[in-house]
Design a protein around this motif. Structure first.
Motif, PDB file in Angstrom:
ATOM      1  N   TRP A 183       0.843  -1.198   0.000  1.00  0.00           N
ATOM      2  CA  TRP A 183       0.000   0.000   0.000  1.00  0.00           C
ATOM      3  C   TRP A 183       0.874   1.243   0.000  1.00  0.00           C
ATOM      4  CZ3 TRP A 183      -1.626  -3.379   4.418  1.00  0.00           C
ATOM      5  CH2 TRP A 183      -2.489  -4.387   3.966  1.00  0.00           C
ATOM      6  N   LYS A 184       0.397   2.289  -0.654  1.00  0.00           N
ATOM      7  CA  LYS A 184       1.171   3.508  -0.840  1.00  0.00           C
ATOM      8  C   LYS A 184       0.732   4.610   0.121  1.00  0.00           C
ATOM      9  CE  LYS A 184       1.958   2.738  -5.814  1.00  0.00           C
ATOM     10  NZ  LYS A 184       1.740   3.287  -7.186  1.00  0.00           N
ATOM     11  N   ASP A 185       1.711   5.329   0.667  1.00  0.00           N
ATOM     12  CA  ASP A 185       1.461   6.548   1.447  1.00  0.00           C
ATOM     13  C   ASP A 185       0.441   6.310   2.561  1.00  0.00           C
ATOM     14  OD1 ASP A 185       2.004   9.217   2.028  1.00  0.00           O
ATOM     15  OD2 ASP A 185       0.327   9.941   0.808  1.00  0.00           O
ATOM     16  N   SER A 186       0.687   5.267   3.368  1.00  0.00           N
ATOM     17  CA  SER A 186      -0.245   4.901   4.433  1.00  0.00           C
ATOM     18  C   SER A 186      -0.088   5.813   5.644  1.00  0.00           C
ATOM     19  CB  SER A 186      -0.005   3.458   4.863  1.00  0.00           C
ATOM     20  OG  SER A 186      -0.152   2.568   3.776  1.00  0.00           O
ATOM     21  N   VAL A 187      -1.194   6.054   6.337  1.00  0.00           N
ATOM     22  CA  VAL A 187      -1.179   6.841   7.571  1.00  0.00           C
ATOM     23  C   VAL A 187      -0.713   5.964   8.725  1.00  0.00           C
ATOM     24  CG1 VAL A 187      -2.612   8.060   9.262  1.00  0.00           C
ATOM     25  CG2 VAL A 187      -3.048   8.351   6.811  1.00  0.00           C
ATOM     26  N   ARG A 188       0.257   6.449   9.487  1.00  0.00           N
ATOM     27  CA  ARG A 188       0.714   5.760  10.706  1.00  0.00           C
ATOM     28  C   ARG A 188       0.181   6.520  11.907  1.00  0.00           C
ATOM     29  NH1 ARG A 188       5.808   6.036   9.819  1.00  0.00           N
ATOM     30  NH2 ARG A 188       6.201   7.909  11.041  1.00  0.00           N
ATOM     31  N   TYR A 189      -0.443   5.779  12.849  1.00  0.00           N
ATOM     32  CA  TYR A 189      -0.971   6.399  14.059  1.00  0.00           C
ATOM     33  C   TYR A 189       0.094   6.521  15.142  1.00  0.00           C
ATOM     34  CZ  TYR A 189      -5.425   4.379  12.247  1.00  0.00           C
ATOM     35  OH  TYR A 189      -6.494   3.994  11.499  1.00  0.00           O
ATOM     36  N   THR A 190      -0.122   7.452  16.065  1.00  0.00           N
ATOM     37  CA  THR A 190       0.593   7.385  17.335  1.00  0.00           C
ATOM     38  C   THR A 190       0.042   6.200  18.120  1.00  0.00           C
ATOM     39  OG1 THR A 190      -0.966   9.027  18.216  1.00  0.00           O
ATOM     40  CG2 THR A 190       1.176   9.845  17.450  1.00  0.00           C
ATOM     41  N   SER A 191       0.743   5.788  19.166  1.00  0.00           N
ATOM     42  CA  SER A 191       0.508   4.480  19.777  1.00  0.00           C
ATOM     43  C   SER A 191      -0.839   4.317  20.466  1.00  0.00           C
ATOM     44  CB  SER A 191       1.622   4.172  20.777  1.00  0.00           C
ATOM     45  OG  SER A 191       1.664   5.149  21.801  1.00  0.00           O
ATOM     46  N   SER A 192      -1.540   5.399  20.822  1.00  0.00           N
ATOM     47  CA  SER A 192      -2.788   5.233  21.561  1.00  0.00           C
ATOM     48  C   SER A 192      -3.934   4.711  20.703  1.00  0.00           C
ATOM     49  CB  SER A 192      -3.196   6.539  22.248  1.00  0.00           C
ATOM     50  OG  SER A 192      -3.260   7.599  21.322  1.00  0.00           O
ATOM     51  N   CYS A 193      -3.809   4.740  19.378  1.00  0.00           N
ATOM     52  CA  CYS A 193      -4.795   4.073  18.527  1.00  0.00           C
ATOM     53  C   CYS A 193      -4.365   2.616  18.353  1.00  0.00           C
ATOM     54  CB  CYS A 193      -4.925   4.776  17.181  1.00  0.00           C
ATOM     55  SG  CYS A 193      -5.980   6.253  17.239  1.00  0.00           S
ATOM     56  N   ASN A 194      -4.573   1.839  19.427  1.00  0.00           N
ATOM     57  CA  ASN A 194      -4.159   0.431  19.453  1.00  0.00           C
ATOM     58  C   ASN A 194      -5.308  -0.445  18.967  1.00  0.00           C
ATOM     59  OD1 ASN A 194      -5.603   1.193  21.725  1.00  0.00           O
ATOM     60  ND2 ASN A 194      -4.604  -0.264  23.076  1.00  0.00           N
ATOM     61  N   THR A 195      -5.657  -0.266  17.692  1.00  0.00           N
ATOM     62  CA  THR A 195      -6.790  -0.954  17.088  1.00  0.00           C
ATOM     63  C   THR A 195      -6.563  -2.462  17.026  1.00  0.00           C
ATOM     64  OG1 THR A 195      -5.831  -0.446  14.921  1.00  0.00           O
ATOM     65  CG2 THR A 195      -7.545   1.026  15.748  1.00  0.00           C
ATOM     66  N   ILE A 196      -7.677  -3.212  17.008  1.00  0.00           N
ATOM     67  CA  ILE A 196      -7.625  -4.676  17.055  1.00  0.00           C
ATOM     68  C   ILE A 196      -8.482  -5.271  15.952  1.00  0.00           C
ATOM     69  CG2 ILE A 196      -7.199  -4.714  19.548  1.00  0.00           C
ATOM     70  CD1 ILE A 196     -10.212  -5.378  19.891  1.00  0.00           C
ATOM     71  N   GLY A 197      -8.526  -6.604  15.880  1.00  0.00           N
ATOM     72  CA  GLY A 197      -9.374  -7.286  14.928  1.00  0.00           C
ATOM     73  C   GLY A 197     -10.816  -6.828  15.046  1.00  0.00           C
ATOM     74  N   GLY A 198     -11.454  -6.548  13.902  1.00  0.00           N
ATOM     75  CA  GLY A 198     -12.818  -6.039  13.891  1.00  0.00           C
ATOM     76  C   GLY A 198     -12.900  -4.550  13.649  1.00  0.00           C
ATOM     77  N   THR A 199     -11.771  -3.844  13.858  1.00  0.00           N
ATOM     78  CA  THR A 199     -11.756  -2.395  13.597  1.00  0.00           C
ATOM     79  C   THR A 199     -11.444  -2.085  12.137  1.00  0.00           C
ATOM     80  OG1 THR A 199      -9.418  -2.155  14.201  1.00  0.00           O
ATOM     81  CG2 THR A 199     -11.042  -1.892  15.966  1.00  0.00           C
ATOM     82  N   SER A 200     -11.110  -3.103  11.353  1.00  0.00           N
ATOM     83  CA  SER A 200     -10.876  -2.880   9.925  1.00  0.00           C
ATOM     84  C   SER A 200     -12.057  -2.163   9.297  1.00  0.00           C
ATOM     85  CB  SER A 200     -10.671  -4.214   9.207  1.00  0.00           C
ATOM     86  OG  SER A 200      -9.398  -4.727   9.429  1.00  0.00           O
ATOM     87  N   GLY A 201     -11.776  -1.160   8.499  1.00  0.00           N
ATOM     88  CA  GLY A 201     -12.824  -0.428   7.815  1.00  0.00           C
ATOM     89  C   GLY A 201     -13.359   0.758   8.588  1.00  0.00           C
ATOM     90  N   SER A 202     -12.908   0.946   9.825  1.00  0.00           N
ATOM     91  CA  SER A 202     -13.375   2.077  10.628  1.00  0.00           C
ATOM     92  C   SER A 202     -12.973   3.401   9.980  1.00  0.00           C
ATOM     93  CB  SER A 202     -12.768   2.031  12.033  1.00  0.00           C
ATOM     94  OG  SER A 202     -13.138   0.865  12.720  1.00  0.00           O
ATOM     95  N   PRO A 203     -13.885   4.380   9.966  1.00  0.00           N
ATOM     96  CA  PRO A 203     -13.482   5.698   9.463  1.00  0.00           C
ATOM     97  C   PRO A 203     -12.499   6.352  10.414  1.00  0.00           C
ATOM     98  CG  PRO A 203     -15.639   5.840  10.485  1.00  0.00           C
ATOM     99  CD  PRO A 203     -15.279   4.372  10.450  1.00  0.00           C
ATOM    100  N   VAL A 204     -11.517   7.024   9.850  1.00  0.00           N
ATOM    101  CA  VAL A 204     -10.563   7.823  10.619  1.00  0.00           C
ATOM    102  C   VAL A 204     -10.982   9.276  10.425  1.00  0.00           C
ATOM    103  CG1 VAL A 204      -8.144   8.447  10.923  1.00  0.00           C
ATOM    104  CG2 VAL A 204      -8.759   6.122  10.225  1.00  0.00           C
ATOM    105  N   ILE A 205     -11.397   9.915  11.520  1.00  0.00           N
ATOM    106  CA  ILE A 205     -12.045  11.214  11.443  1.00  0.00           C
ATOM    107  C   ILE A 205     -11.161  12.308  12.023  1.00  0.00           C
ATOM    108  CG2 ILE A 205     -14.070  12.542  12.174  1.00  0.00           C
ATOM    109  CD1 ILE A 205     -15.613   9.896  12.263  1.00  0.00           C
ATOM    110  N   ASP A 206     -10.960  13.363  11.262  1.00  0.00           N
ATOM    111  CA  ASP A 206     -10.254  14.556  11.719  1.00  0.00           C
ATOM    112  C   ASP A 206     -11.146  15.246  12.750  1.00  0.00           C
ATOM    113  OD1 ASP A 206      -9.409  17.281  11.944  1.00  0.00           O
ATOM    114  OD2 ASP A 206      -8.472  17.206   9.975  1.00  0.00           O
ATOM    115  N   THR A 207     -10.652  15.391  13.977  1.00  0.00           N
ATOM    116  CA  THR A 207     -11.505  15.916  15.044  1.00  0.00           C
ATOM    117  C   THR A 207     -11.768  17.417  14.927  1.00  0.00           C
ATOM    118  OG1 THR A 207      -9.634  16.313  16.544  1.00  0.00           O
ATOM    119  CG2 THR A 207     -10.684  14.145  16.642  1.00  0.00           C
ATOM    120  N   THR A 208     -11.058  18.111  14.056  1.00  0.00           N
ATOM    121  CA  THR A 208     -11.314  19.532  13.840  1.00  0.00           C
ATOM    122  C   THR A 208     -12.417  19.752  12.815  1.00  0.00           C
ATOM    123  OG1 THR A 208      -9.046  20.126  14.410  1.00  0.00           O
ATOM    124  CG2 THR A 208     -10.295  21.722  13.121  1.00  0.00           C
ATOM    125  N   THR A 209     -12.395  18.968  11.734  1.00  0.00           N
ATOM    126  CA  THR A 209     -13.363  19.158  10.649  1.00  0.00           C
ATOM    127  C   THR A 209     -14.533  18.183  10.718  1.00  0.00           C
ATOM    128  OG1 THR A 209     -12.228  17.625   9.154  1.00  0.00           O
ATOM    129  CG2 THR A 209     -11.488  19.925   9.145  1.00  0.00           C
TER     130      THR A 209
END
Length: 277
Positions: A183-209
């Motif tokens: 995959w190209k130009d993927s977003v890397r999270y800081t460590s507190s987004c410790n997502t697990i199985g089942g979170t695939s497909g979750s929207p990643v939302i900008d909390t300002t907009t």
């Protein structure tokens, strides 16, 4: 990939996460401009997702659901494979702000799906945005048409687990390699987004907009190098970095130029760079 794994539920229960509130945001995020909740997210049988619209989508357009390519019911698309306009009657549990199911939505087709360059699926539904709004009081989430920025405060909202993760965009992986897929130009999270199985497909939302900037898809679970469930980062010089416990998402601004009149996915539109069949 963050699909449900055999031990995911057990791990969640053992850590108490099933009953835990959303991960607390850092102090400097306390003044976020919008409130992010579950409204507009969906639960699939094996993944998470969300009802989304492009900036130019009309209320009368058939609604779209965004998830991962590896979440489609026909199995993982192979490297180089693109699924386009494939009939589907898949169902989605539509959630309200508190995470309660308010409706079951149904697909008419998989409008687009791939695991090449990115990891996305876009389903077209049998209902329009206006119908969903009038019948259930739920509005679609809007796809941002700009690339996310390093340091942006984000929330990953899982309809499958009814859990919200809070963190920031840590940076970007030039290439993210997992098993057969790259995959190209993927977003890397800081460590507190410790997502697990089942979170695939979750929207990643900008909390300002309040707009969707990416779709959650994977994380390095065991510290292995470039294997399934253990993606590695590859830079422009070919150097490989493994970040155990760190999770990733795929940018969604690339989808916007490919959405034409009537919410049709048109891969020949100007500016559309999604892989073609």
């Amino acid at each position: 990939m963050n699909k449900p794994l055999a031990g995911a539920l057990l791990a969640l229960l053992l850590t108490g996460a099933a009953a835990a509130p959303a991960v607390a945001a850092p102090r400097d995020q306390a003044a976020a401009a919008v409130t992010v909740n579950y409204a507009g997210t969906v639960a699939l049988s094996n993944c998470s997702g969300s009802v989304v619209r492009a900036p130019g989508s009309l209320p009368t357009d058939p609604a779209l659901v965004l998830s991962n390519g590896h979440c489609i019911e026909t199995g993982f698309p192979g490297p180089g494979e693109v699924v386009k306009d494939q009939p589907s009657s898949r169902s989605f549990s539509l959630l309200n702000a508190s995470g309660s199911r308010v409706a079951t939505l149904r697909a008419s087709k998989i409008a687009y799906a791939t695991m090449t360059d990115t990891d996305i699926s876009v389903y077209q539904l049998t209902k329009t945005y206006a119908q969903i709004q009038s019948q259930y009081g739920i509005s679609a989430l809007t796809l941002n048409d700009a690339r996310p920025v390093q340091g942006t405060a984000i929330k990953v909202v899982s309809g499958y687990w009814k859990r919200i993760y809070s963190c920031n965009v840590d940076g970007f992986a030039y290439r993210l390699k997992e098993g057969e897929w790259t995959w190209k130009d993927s977003v890397r999270y800081t460590s507190s987004c410790n997502t697990i199985g089942g979170t695939s497909g979750s929207p990643v939302i900008d909390t300002t907009t309040g707009k969707v900037v990416a779709v959650n898809n994977t994380g390095n679970e065991d510290g292995q190098r470039c294997t399934e469930n253990n993606p590695c980062e590859v830079d422009e010089s070919g150097n490989v970095t493994v970040r155990q416990g760190i999770n990733y998402a795929q940018e969604t601004y690339l989808i916007v130029p490919c959405i034409g009149a009537g919410n049709k996915i048109d891969l020949n539109r100007a500016g559309c760079a999604l892989p073609k069949p």
